[in-house]
Write an enzyme that holds these catalytic residues in place. Sequence first.
Site, short mmCIF file in Angstrom:
data_model
loop_
_atom_site.label_atom_id
_atom_site.label_comp_id
_atom_site.label_asym_id
_atom_site.label_seq_id
_atom_site.Cartn_x
_atom_site.Cartn_y
_atom_site.Cartn_z
N GLY A 186 24.55 -15.24 25.24
CA GLY A 186 24.44 -14.28 26.19
C GLY A 186 24.34 -12.85 25.72
O GLY A 186 24.75 -11.96 26.44
N HIS A 245 10.98 -11.66 23.61
CA HIS A 245 10.57 -12.18 22.55
C HIS A 245 10.89 -11.56 21.17
O HIS A 245 10.27 -10.34 21.00
CB HIS A 245 9.09 -12.72 22.35
CG HIS A 245 8.59 -13.54 21.36
ND1 HIS A 245 9.07 -15.17 21.24
CD2 HIS A 245 8.01 -13.18 20.02
CE1 HIS A 245 8.67 -15.49 20.11
NE2 HIS A 245 7.96 -14.48 19.28
#
EC number: 2.1.2.2
Length: 209
Positions: free
Chosen positions: A12, A110
């Site tokens: 996270g 990404h």
Amino acid sequence: MKKIVVLVSGGGTNLQALIDAERAGEIKNGKITCVIASRPDAYALTRAQNAGIHTRVIERKQFENAKTFSEALLAALNEEQADLVVYAGFMTIVDRLVSDVYKNRMINVHPALIPSFCGKGFYGLHVHEAALKKGVKLTGATAHFVNEVCDGGPIILQKAVEVCSNDTPETLQRRVMEEAEWKILPKAVSLFCEDKITVTDDGIAVIHQ
């Protein structure tokens, strides 16, 4: 105020960047209202709970295929009344039925400059290993909308990061996160929440300042 639901699978760090950006007032007209994890042991859940954010777990292995998992995820997103869905290290394949319903309302980051080093198999350290193997001098990160094509949705923001001669996949991964991912993902989320992004018929994301 738009409701943001964040999808996670692991530690996270990108979620933390979003939480920190929201606290700093950098995400305008948006609030993280729920974090959904595909694994019950994802540390991202602890980050969310520490920030007082509602969490849910939809465990991938409890479903026989991507379609049934996606149906459960879609139901949860609808229950949470998500205006925006953010992939933050979400490593689970989702059926296109989710991206079709939330077209241009799902954002992913990404760790490369799309269209380089993207698509099937390019995730995590694999991206940075490929960049070093190719000998590129610049890499970076891309924030983009999610569609049925892996890493194929409209590009919102990109940020370049220099590749150093002594880089390893691990050092490059860390620098791309710090210098690019953690910067452009919150910015893309804020732009969406401020209604400053439109997507043309040709699939090009246009930012309005």
